[in-house]
Motif scaffolding. Structure first.
Motif, PDB file in Angstrom:
ATOM      1  N   PHE A 143     -42.496  11.649 -21.689  1.00 44.25           N
ATOM      2  CA  PHE A 143     -41.412  12.543 -22.116  1.00 44.25           C
ATOM      3  C   PHE A 143     -41.458  13.828 -21.324  1.00 44.25           C
ATOM      4  O   PHE A 143     -42.496  14.371 -21.062  1.00 44.25           O
ATOM      5  N   SER A 144     -40.309  14.328 -20.982  1.00 44.37           N
ATOM      6  CA  SER A 144     -40.271  15.635 -20.337  1.00 44.37           C
ATOM      7  C   SER A 144     -38.873  16.217 -20.422  1.00 44.37           C
ATOM      8  O   SER A 144     -38.627  17.134 -21.162  1.00 44.37           O
ATOM      9  N   SER A 145     -37.932  15.691 -19.663  1.00 48.14           N
ATOM     10  CA  SER A 145     -36.543  16.178 -19.630  1.00 48.14           C
ATOM     11  C   SER A 145     -36.418  17.590 -19.078  1.00 48.14           C
ATOM     12  O   SER A 145     -35.396  18.230 -19.259  1.00 48.14           O
ATOM     13  N   ILE A 167     -38.533  14.743 -30.837  1.00 50.00           N
ATOM     14  CA  ILE A 167     -39.371  13.546 -30.988  1.00 50.00           C
ATOM     15  C   ILE A 167     -40.846  13.936 -30.880  1.00 50.00           C
ATOM     16  O   ILE A 167     -41.681  13.506 -31.671  1.00 50.00           O
ATOM     17  N   LEU A 168     -41.155  14.784 -29.897  1.00 48.87           N
ATOM     18  CA  LEU A 168     -42.539  15.243 -29.740  1.00 48.87           C
ATOM     19  C   LEU A 168     -42.999  16.023 -30.973  1.00 48.87           C
ATOM     20  O   LEU A 168     -44.148  15.887 -31.396  1.00 48.87           O
ATOM     21  N   GLU A 169     -42.118  16.821 -31.549  1.00 46.98           N
ATOM     22  CA  GLU A 169     -42.467  17.538 -32.783  1.00 46.98           C
ATOM     23  C   GLU A 169     -42.812  16.562 -33.889  1.00 46.98           C
ATOM     24  O   GLU A 169     -43.750  16.780 -34.637  1.00 46.98           O
ATOM     25  N   GLY A 170     -42.053  15.476 -33.982  1.00 44.39           N
ATOM     26  CA  GLY A 170     -42.351  14.450 -34.991  1.00 44.39           C
ATOM     27  C   GLY A 170     -43.708  13.811 -34.749  1.00 44.39           C
ATOM     28  O   GLY A 170     -44.456  13.545 -35.693  1.00 44.39           O
ATOM     29  N   GLU A 171     -44.030  13.558 -33.488  1.00 42.68           N
ATOM     30  CA  GLU A 171     -45.341  12.985 -33.150  1.00 42.68           C
ATOM     31  C   GLU A 171     -46.469  13.954 -33.467  1.00 42.68           C
ATOM     32  O   GLU A 171     -47.533  13.548 -33.911  1.00 42.68           O
ATOM     33  N   LEU A 172     -46.238  15.227 -33.236  1.00 45.21           N
ATOM     34  CA  LEU A 172     -47.248  16.244 -33.530  1.00 45.21           C
ATOM     35  C   LEU A 172     -47.435  16.388 -35.035  1.00 45.21           C
ATOM     36  O   LEU A 172     -48.573  16.487 -35.518  1.00 45.21           O
ATOM     37  N   GLY A 173     -46.328  16.376 -35.766  1.00 46.91           N
ATOM     38  CA  GLY A 173     -46.405  16.526 -37.217  1.00 46.91           C
ATOM     39  C   GLY A 173     -47.072  17.831 -37.604  1.00 46.91           C
ATOM     40  O   GLY A 173     -46.790  18.877 -37.018  1.00 46.91           O
ATOM     41  N   GLN A 230     -35.718  25.987 -31.914  1.00 50.02           N
ATOM     42  CA  GLN A 230     -35.425  24.563 -31.953  1.00 50.02           C
ATOM     43  C   GLN A 230     -36.667  23.694 -32.131  1.00 50.02           C
ATOM     44  O   GLN A 230     -36.591  22.624 -32.720  1.00 50.02           O
ATOM     45  N   CYS A 231     -37.797  24.148 -31.597  1.00 45.85           N
ATOM     46  CA  CYS A 231     -39.034  23.361 -31.600  1.00 45.85           C
ATOM     47  C   CYS A 231     -40.227  24.236 -31.978  1.00 45.85           C
ATOM     48  O   CYS A 231     -41.151  24.420 -31.175  1.00 45.85           O
ATOM     49  N   PRO A 232     -40.246  24.782 -33.190  1.00 46.41           N
ATOM     50  CA  PRO A 232     -41.318  25.714 -33.556  1.00 46.41           C
ATOM     51  C   PRO A 232     -42.717  25.095 -33.537  1.00 46.41           C
ATOM     52  O   PRO A 232     -43.689  25.776 -33.200  1.00 46.41           O
ATOM     53  N   LYS A 233     -42.822  23.822 -33.883  1.00 48.88           N
ATOM     54  CA  LYS A 233     -44.146  23.181 -33.889  1.00 48.88           C
ATOM     55  C   LYS A 233     -44.701  23.041 -32.476  1.00 48.88           C
ATOM     56  O   LYS A 233     -45.895  23.218 -32.254  1.00 48.88           O
ATOM     57  N   ILE A 234     -43.830  22.705 -31.530  1.00 52.50           N
ATOM     58  CA  ILE A 234     -44.263  22.572 -30.131  1.00 52.50           C
ATOM     59  C   ILE A 234     -44.725  23.920 -29.598  1.00 52.50           C
ATOM     60  O   ILE A 234     -45.760  24.027 -28.935  1.00 52.50           O
ATOM     61  N   VAL A 235     -43.975  24.967 -29.886  1.00 53.53           N
ATOM     62  CA  VAL A 235     -44.342  26.300 -29.410  1.00 53.53           C
ATOM     63  C   VAL A 235     -45.658  26.741 -30.055  1.00 53.53           C
ATOM     64  O   VAL A 235     -46.536  27.272 -29.367  1.00 53.53           O
TER      65      VAL A 235
END
Length: 169
Positions: free
Chosen positions: A55-57, A82-88, A126-131
């Motif tokens: 994944f990247s985009s 999707i990555l956020e979902g994987e991270l949980g 948009q992606c607080p868990k990733i950040v």
């Protein structure tokens, strides 16, 4: 030493070249996994980890404009959701420690400022868990001292973006 593409990086181990960044990381994990393996021991979880690293985009966001940029932004956010979902709720993709997925994805964090600026959206919103995950990774000295500053990446990518071969202003 790369017998096929003549590129770097190349790891030389026992006089033999191992090429391509992700292949090198996997090789290191297999050759020296006696202490703390980067990939899970479960075959399905290993396959999932390898899939996630695809994944990247990011490239589409910084090489397009107009309607293409809107589509690239949408794809980027879908991918990172999707990555956020994987991270949980885990601190790292591998659970309690940084592993293969984290090592392959954390370099993209250095591009976030550029993407936020060019794409006109806040990744944090948009992606607080990733950040939050990326900031946790950046607290590790080994990560923080090898990754470039986001504003320097912004300047470099801005220069590339202005070149005619990207066709983007």
């Amino acid at each position: 030493m790369d017998p096929i593409h003549k590129k770097i990086p190349v790891l030389i181990h026992n006089g033999k070249p191992v090429c391509e960044s992700l292949v090198i990381v996997l090789y290191i994990d297999e050759a020296w996994n006696d202490k703390s393996p980067l990939l899970p021991s479960n075959p399905y979880q290993r396959a999932q980890a390898r899939m996630i690293t695809g994944f990247s985009s990011i490239k589409e966001v910084w090489t397009t404009k107009g309607e293409e940029l809107k589509a690239a932004k949408k794809e980027f956010l879908e991918t990172y959701n999707i990555l956020e979902g994987e991270l949980g709720d885990k601190p790292y993709f591998g659970g309690e420690r940084l592993g293969y997925v984290g090592l392959t994805l954390i370099p993209f964090y250095t591009w976030f400022y550029f993407i936020k600026t060019i794409g006109c959206f806040k990744i944090e919103a948009q992606c607080p868990k990733i950040v939050a995950w990326a900031k946790r990774c950046m607290q590790k000295e080994t990560i923080a001292k090898i990754l470039p500053d986001q504003k320097k990446v912004y300047e470099l990518l801005g220069q590339f973006r202005k070149r005619a071969w990207f066709g983007v202003d």
